[in-house]
Design an enzyme around this catalytic site. Sequence first.
Site, PDB file in Angstrom:
ATOM      1  CB  ALA A 248       9.836   0.137   2.500  1.00 31.03           C
ATOM      2  N   GLY A 249       7.330   1.414   4.757  1.00 35.86           N
ATOM      3  CA  GLY A 249       5.968   2.170   4.937  1.00 35.86           C
ATOM      4  C   GLY A 249       5.046   1.613   3.799  1.00 35.86           C
ATOM      5  CG  LEU A 250       6.342   0.448   0.252  1.00 36.05           C
ATOM      6  CD1 LEU A 250       7.219  -0.452  -0.742  1.00 36.05           C
ATOM      7  CD2 LEU A 250       5.351   1.102  -0.631  1.00 36.05           C
TER       8      LEU A 250
ATOM      9  CG  ASP B 210      -0.136   0.545   8.482  1.00 37.27           C
ATOM     10  OD1 ASP B 210      -0.876   1.408   8.628  1.00 37.27           O
ATOM     11  OD2 ASP B 210       0.981   0.570   8.019  1.00 37.27           O
TER      12      ASP B 210
ATOM     13  N   GLY C  42       4.105  -4.103   3.810  1.00 34.94           N
ATOM     14  CA  GLY C  42       4.348  -5.566   3.355  1.00 34.94           C
ATOM     15  C   GLY C  42       4.259  -6.450   4.570  1.00 34.94           C
ATOM     16  N   GLY C  43       4.696  -6.427   5.647  1.00 34.34           N
ATOM     17  CA  GLY C  43       4.417  -7.174   6.860  1.00 34.34           C
ATOM     18  C   GLY C  43       2.895  -7.194   7.344  1.00 34.34           C
ATOM     19  CB  SER C  44       0.475  -4.522   7.745  1.00 34.01           C
ATOM     20  OG  SER C  44       1.159  -3.954   8.482  1.00 34.01           O
TER      21      SER C  44
ATOM     22  CE  LYS D  31       0.758   1.261   4.693  1.00 36.21           C
ATOM     23  NZ  LYS D  31       1.678   2.255   4.713  1.00 36.21           N
TER      24      LYS D  31
END
Length: 292
Positions: free
Chosen positions: A106-108, A145, A110-112, A18
């Site tokens: 990275a604020g993307l 997130d 991914g883990g969430s 995201k």
Amino acid sequence: MKTRTWPDGRLVVWAPAKVNLFLEVLGKRTDGYHELETLMVAVNLYDTLVFQEDMSGEIEFRCDDVTIPQGPTNLVVRSALLIREETGSFGCGVKIWLRKRIPAAAGLGGGSSDAAATLAALNDLWKLGLSPPELSELGARIGSDVPFFFHTPMAVGSGRGELLTPLSTPLPLHLVLVCPKEGVSTAGVYGQLQPSSERRPIEPILEAVSRGDSGRVGQLLFNRLEATACQLCPAIAAAHEAIQTEGLAGPLMTGSGSACFGLAPSRTVAVEAARKIRERFPGRVYVARSTP
Ligand code: C5P
């Protein structure tokens, strides 16, 4: 997230990244979290997860990226343990493989996104019968997130980011994502954030989204965390500059960083800009679009 079941019963889930098109911090709460107003959109950069039921009752996790924690601190493992405990299905086991493409820290998200994919997949595989709101609520316990990934492709987040209003008319957006090699700790950025007396309103960008005006969306991108994250990680400013040099709209850092993105008027422009940025920026550069 996209899901497919193979003939042998294995479940494959593609977990999207995201970006935050807008993120304002409204204040610090007594529980230590920050109250947010944010606009998030899913983009077509995916991690892939494969789930296979395991009759031994074990939860086994493997990831192709050895820099990702493989033990109980991993959000995938935490999600599997949480849904098993909450539903009392202790005999259920699973083997999980994760192919990581979304850069970490990275604020993307991914883990969430991987966590949301795990909750959804195990709900199916173990036939637990939880509803989407119940899965989203479990996700909120894993991270702020996670619930967004049950509200894709686009949603407004409030609270600590976990209270979501989905938007029914997502724009087609073409993005170039520029990811520095250095990641940033979310807790570190929020911890350094100084209170601000200004408040950027979210309404103008929401209006631009509802009119389908992607040019105007590009002018209204905003992230309150960006200046603080830049102080902690100078590579963010370099990513910013690389995007700006190519004349893309923005640039903006996503979430708490360190990835930044610019918006392009077409995929052709995005591909060309990404090619030039790759020549001189020492990190990963992706062409992406918002998911339909
Ligand atoms: O919810 P999550 O575990 O992703 O948050 C990680 C950390 O980021 C929190 O412990 C908190 O320090 C910070 N945070 C915050 N306000 C938010 C979201 C996260 O202060 N809305």
